[in-house]
Every structure is written in structure tokens, then in C-alpha cells.
Design an enzyme around this catalytic site. Structure first.
Site, mmCIF file in Angstrom:
data_model
loop_
_atom_site.group_PDB
_atom_site.id
_atom_site.type_symbol
_atom_site.label_atom_id
_atom_site.label_comp_id
_atom_site.label_asym_id
_atom_site.label_seq_id
_atom_site.Cartn_x
_atom_site.Cartn_y
_atom_site.Cartn_z
ATOM 1 N N GLY A 12 -7.291 -5.347 7.081
ATOM 2 C CA GLY A 12 -8.135 -4.847 6.008
ATOM 3 C C GLY A 12 -7.409 -3.809 5.187
ATOM 4 O O GLY A 12 -6.317 -4.058 4.671
ATOM 5 N N GLU A 49 -3.642 6.797 -2.690
ATOM 6 C CA GLU A 49 -4.800 7.216 -3.473
ATOM 7 C C GLU A 49 -4.497 7.357 -4.958
ATOM 8 O O GLU A 49 -5.399 7.614 -5.739
ATOM 9 C CB GLU A 49 -5.336 8.553 -2.935
ATOM 10 N N LYS A 78 -6.324 9.693 -14.120
ATOM 11 C CA LYS A 78 -4.916 10.093 -14.008
ATOM 12 C C LYS A 78 -4.178 9.705 -15.280
ATOM 13 O O LYS A 78 -4.197 8.539 -15.685
ATOM 14 C CB LYS A 78 -4.281 9.413 -12.790
ATOM 15 N N VAL A 185 -5.746 -9.365 17.106
ATOM 16 C CA VAL A 185 -4.992 -10.570 17.449
ATOM 17 C C VAL A 185 -4.303 -10.382 18.804
ATOM 18 O O VAL A 185 -3.577 -9.406 19.008
ATOM 19 C CB VAL A 185 -3.958 -10.898 16.358
ATOM 20 N N LEU A 332 1.923 -3.075 3.146
ATOM 21 C CA LEU A 332 2.937 -2.481 4.016
ATOM 22 C C LEU A 332 3.642 -3.521 4.872
ATOM 23 O O LEU A 332 4.766 -3.285 5.324
ATOM 24 C CB LEU A 332 2.309 -1.406 4.911
ATOM 25 N N GLU A 341 6.078 7.424 -7.217
ATOM 26 C CA GLU A 341 5.611 6.983 -8.536
ATOM 27 C C GLU A 341 4.350 6.126 -8.418
ATOM 28 O O GLU A 341 4.045 5.324 -9.311
ATOM 29 C CB GLU A 341 6.720 6.218 -9.271
ATOM 30 N N THR A 343 3.434 3.491 -6.706
ATOM 31 C CA THR A 343 3.646 2.054 -6.909
ATOM 32 C C THR A 343 3.124 1.185 -5.770
ATOM 33 O O THR A 343 3.186 -0.042 -5.864
ATOM 34 C CB THR A 343 5.152 1.758 -7.087
#
Length: 500
Positions: A12, A49, A78, A185, A332, A341, A343
Site C-alpha cells: 500500500g 510529503e 508549495k 506474503v 521504493l 527535489e 521527486t
């Protein structure tokens, strides 16, 4: 028919629910069934965030109501990122979103600014940049129809609570037919050709699918532990390998920018939300201990800590294959570059966008998979070079960490970009790389790289004519910023969250 009948998203968090929500919205649970498997026992990293303006494309794709999204996620607006102490202690600059000045006669504004700067006549760059001035003065508004005014095209993004964002997307995705399954899993079953067949969970249930999207975080349970896609380590260029994160009570009204403040072995982020402030210290364990990094962060909090500091460890880099066989890694699980930055969520969004472009059937055409991987490689590498720029182009020599960064070898493409800018002020955006020439200009200039020349066609005006034009642009920007309400007032009027 070779069309997919079922897709499983494993994991998730922001990456998993961004993926599942997009698939649910676009496929409408009619083309194929979408199932997301996650465990509440497994925490998410949740430091992503801060975003960049490209998040708007994702929000439009799934049809988010912006004010509702902001209320549900305690979000603020932002307009850019403030880099404090990166060039040297006491120096700061903005990497501001959107336009800088106004292009003239087909030549980028920054060449005219460089011409005046080299003559000692230019005002600070911020005074020609609406979003920089608005950051300084804590102002914000959305674009309005104001003709040729910079108010007609205000670029912005968001700060939000990543946990609340995932819950919001989960609610939307389930409304679009995505099935959520709770569980961890225990084992992965594969076909004879190595493709993934099914996942067995800790309750003994077995879940089959045609296509698996791995959003399992750093562990890369499917892409790495099962399919062994391999990992390309970039820590020799981006030496930070850890982060300690802690939320704190907010102090005053939130500002409309992310702050990245350089430290002696890394940097500290500060992200203002409506209900709290997010803080974190990204650092290199080769140059600083966990305890020292935590202590430095806690000393710099603006308000009372709202939780215990949480330590994260990472290896900067990317999978050698983002997509292998019938498994695609997003988030990830696909790689990690520090949030300097903002990203991280952009790379999730980029992978989702490319997934739709290369959406497979059950043949899983190798040429399509290879092209997807090539394009994602390019995205990661160009963002990597932009991040390296911040560390490498510095005057700091006050610690071993900064001396290492100043003198380290960097990728050839980055060296070429810096040398070309220094020689002629020219910046070329290659193949629609993530960051525009304006972003490169703001950061290279902010990091102390000053060109010795500018575009020859910027000499088409006399000094007096150029001065008039530059003064006019500056005055229009100033007038536009004066028209903008405060950031807090805009939030109060349009999207204030209910305080708990």
C-alpha cells in the site's frame, strides 16, 4: 484473447494506492480485476510529503477535487524549495516553480538577466520571479485569467500527509472497484519460465494474477527477492544513506515552500502542513553517527516533537530492471533517491504513466518491456545528475563530507552541462528530461556557477532599451505579488482542514 484478466498490486502506502487508484479509475474494473494486497503490520516510509507541479497530471487523471484533496490530507501549497546554506553558510536561494521573468524575441529571459548581471546592473533574480517573491512573503493564489500577467500561469504543487494521502486514495480506489486484501506474503509461486504465478499469504490463501506490480518498498519482495532484477548503487555520487524523521507541532502559519537546510554531513528538510510540520535529517553515516544526526534534528525543531524520531536507512540507486517478466516495480521497490527535489512521488507517477503507454497483454512483449526500462533508466539518471549538482557545486569546505562532495568525480553528462553553462550560459533540455532549463539555471546559479557569457542574440537591444524592459518585467512581477493574498488566508478561504 491475450488480455490481462487480473492485476495484483503488492503493498500500500503512497506508491501502491497511487497505482491502484489510477488503474481503478482508468480500467473501471471492467477491463480486468485489480487487487491490492497490504498488511497493516508493515509500516510505510511516509516521508514523501512534498511534491512538484507534475503531480497535477496525476490528480487530473483520477479526477481529484483539489480542495477536498487538500482538506483530507491536511495539505498546504508549495511554490518552490528554499536551499539554505548549500553554497556556503548564510547563503540561500529558491528553486522556484514556474516562469522566471519573460522571454523576449525568442531568447530565454535568463540570458538577458545574465547580460545585465555581468555588467553589474541586474536586480536579484528573485525580483523577476513571482513564485520566489511569493515564497519570501508567504503569499499564494491559484492562476486567474489576467491576460499577459504572471498571475495567469502560477505553477504550484503541494505538501501533504503521506499517510492521509494513501488512505484517501484507498477510499477512492475501492469505490472504483479495487479489491483490498489484508495479509503478508509468505511465499511466491512461479511458472516454469520464471514468471510469477501466485502469492500465498500468512492466512494460507493463494492469490493468482497475470501481472504483478511490486510496491513492497525497499525490500522489493517480487522484483528483487523473487526475480533478482539487480540493483545499481549510486552512493558514490549521492553519499547520504540514512534519514531520521520526526513530526513536530507547527509554529505559526505555514509557508508555501519546502526548506532544505544544509548541515555538516547532509541536510534537514522542513515541510509545513496544516496540522503539523514534517522534519527530517538526511545524512551520511560515513561522516556522522545516528545519535549526532538525531540530536542535530531535534535541536532545530520549531515546535514540540509529536512522535519519537524514526531512523531510515537506504542505498541510493535503482533496479537494473524496473520491469522483469510479468512484474513491474513502482516506488521504493524500483529505486530510491533522497527527497532533495521532491521527486519520489513524481517517479511513481512517471512509472504509472508509462505503464499505461506500455500496458501489456499476457504475451508481455519483450520489446515493450525493454523500452519501458530504457525510459525509466533515463528518468532516474537525469534526476540523479540534478541532485548531484547540489552537492558537488559548492564552496563549503567546513567538513569532511563537503570536501568529499566538492572533489568527487561526477557523471560525464553533468560535467558537460556545467561546463557548457559556465562558458556560454546555455542549457539544453535533452529528450524532455524531468527538470527544465529554468530549474537547472536557478540551481546552478544558486550553487555559485556563474557563466562568463550569454546568448549573443541577447545583445539585440541597447543597454537603455534592455534596462526599460527589465524594469518593466520587475514592476509587473512586484505588482502581481502584491495582489496575492497570504498563503494562510487562501487556505482558510478554500481548503482549510477540520482540526482534530
Amino acid at each position: 484473447m491475450n488480455k490481462l484478466k487480473k492485476i495484483i498490486v503488492l503493498g500500500g502506502g503512497s506508491a501502491g494506492w497511487m497505482t491502484a487508484a489510477a488503474l481503478g479509475k482508468v480500467l473501471k474494473n471492467q477491463f480486468c480485476h485489480i487487487q491490492l494486497i497490504e498488511s497493516d503490520q508493515i509500516g510505510t516510509v511516509g516521508v514523501g510529503e512534498a511534491t512538484i507541479p507534475q503531480i497535477m497530471l496525476y490528480n487530473q487523471l483520477i479526477g481529484l477535487d483539489e480542495d477536498e484533496f487538500m482538506r483530507r490530507t491536511q495539505a498546504t501549497f508549495k511554490l518552490g524549495i528554499q536551499f539554505k546554506d548549500w553554497l556556503k553558510p548564510g547563503h540561500s536561494y529558491y528553486h522556484a516553480f514556474g516562469e522566471v521573468g519573460k522571454n523576449m524575441e525568442g531568447i530565454q529571459f535568463y540570458h538577458y538577466w545574465l547580460r545585465q548581471h555581468l555588467q553589474g546592473k541586474a536586480a536579484p533574480l528573485d525580483e523577476y520571479t513571482l513564485t520566489s517573491l511569493a515564497c519570501d512573503e508567504r503569499r499564494f493564489m491559484r492562476s486567474i485569467d489576467a491576460g499577459n500577467s504572471p498571475l495567469s500561469n502560477i505553477a504550484y504543487a503541494f505538501h501533504f500527509d503521506a499517510g492521509l494521502f494513501a488512505l484517501y486514495l484507498r477510499e477512492l480506489a475501492q469505490g472504483w472497484g479495487v479489491q483490498r486484501t489484508e495479509g503478508k506474503v509468505q511465499s511466491v509461486q512461479q511458472w516454469d519460465n520464471g514468471f510469477i504465478r501466485s502469492l500465498q499469504l500468512d492466512d494460507g490463501t493463494v492469490h493468482e494474477a497475470d501481472f504483478f506490480i511490486d510496491c513492497s518498498g525497499f525490500q522489493g519482495l517480487l522484483i528483487e527477492k523473487t526475480l533478482q532484477a539487480g540493483y545499481e548503487d549510486w552512493s558514490h555520487w549521492l553519499p547520504c544513506d540514512s534519514a531520521v524523521a520526526v513530526p513536530c507541532a507547527k509554529a505559526g502559519d505555514p509557508w508555501p515552500f519546502t526548506r532544505a537546510a544544509a548541515q555538516k554531513a547532509g541536510w534537514i528538510w522542513r515541510i509545513p502542513l496544516q496540522h503539523r510540520t514534517g522534519n527530517g535529517h538526511v545524512f551520511s553515516r560515513k561522516f556522522m553517527s545516528d545519535d549526532e544526526a538525531t540530536s542535530l534534528l531535534m535541536q532545530q525543531l520549531d515546535g514540540e516533537a509529536l512522535a519519537e524520531p524514526r531512523l531510515l536507512k537506504f542505498t541510493t540507486g535503482k533496479r537494473k530492471k524496473f520491469w522483469s517478466k510479468n512484474c513491474l516495480a513502482i516506488g521504493l521497490a524500483s529505486g530510491f533517491m533522497e527527497p532533495l527535489e521532491s521527486t519520489s512521488l513524481h517517479l511513481v507517477q512517471a512509472a504509472i504513466s508509462k505503464l499505461f503507454s506500455f500496458f501489456p497483454d499476457r504475451r508481455f512483449e519483450p520489446a515493450d518491456i525493454d523500452e519501458f526500462n530504457r525510459q525509466m533508466d533515463f528518468d532516474y539518471q537525469r534526476i540523479r545528475d540534478f541532485l548531484i549538482l547540489h552537492y558537488h557545486a559548492t564552496e563549503r569546505d567546513d567538513s569532511a563530507f563537503w570536501r568529499h562532495c566538492r572533489t568527487m568525480d561526477v557523471p560525464a553528462e553533468l560535467t558537460q552541462k556545467i561546463e557548457q553553462f559556465r562558458a556560454s550560459g546555455r542549457i539544453f533540455r535533452f529528450n524532455q528530461e524531468m527538470f527544465s532549463d529554468l530549474s537547472w539555471f536557478e540551481v546552478m546559479l544558486g550553487q555559485g556557477i556563474t557563466p562568463t557569457a550569454y546568448h549573443p542574440l541577447a545583445d539585440m537591444f541597447s543597454d537603455d532599451e534592455l534596462a526599460k524592459r527589465m524594469d518593466s518585467i520587475r514592476a509587473v512581477v512586484r505588482k502581481s505579488v502584491d495582489y496575492m493574498p497570504s498563503h494562510q488566508d487562501f487556505i482558510n478561504q478554500h481548503c482549510k482542514a477540520a482540526m482534530k
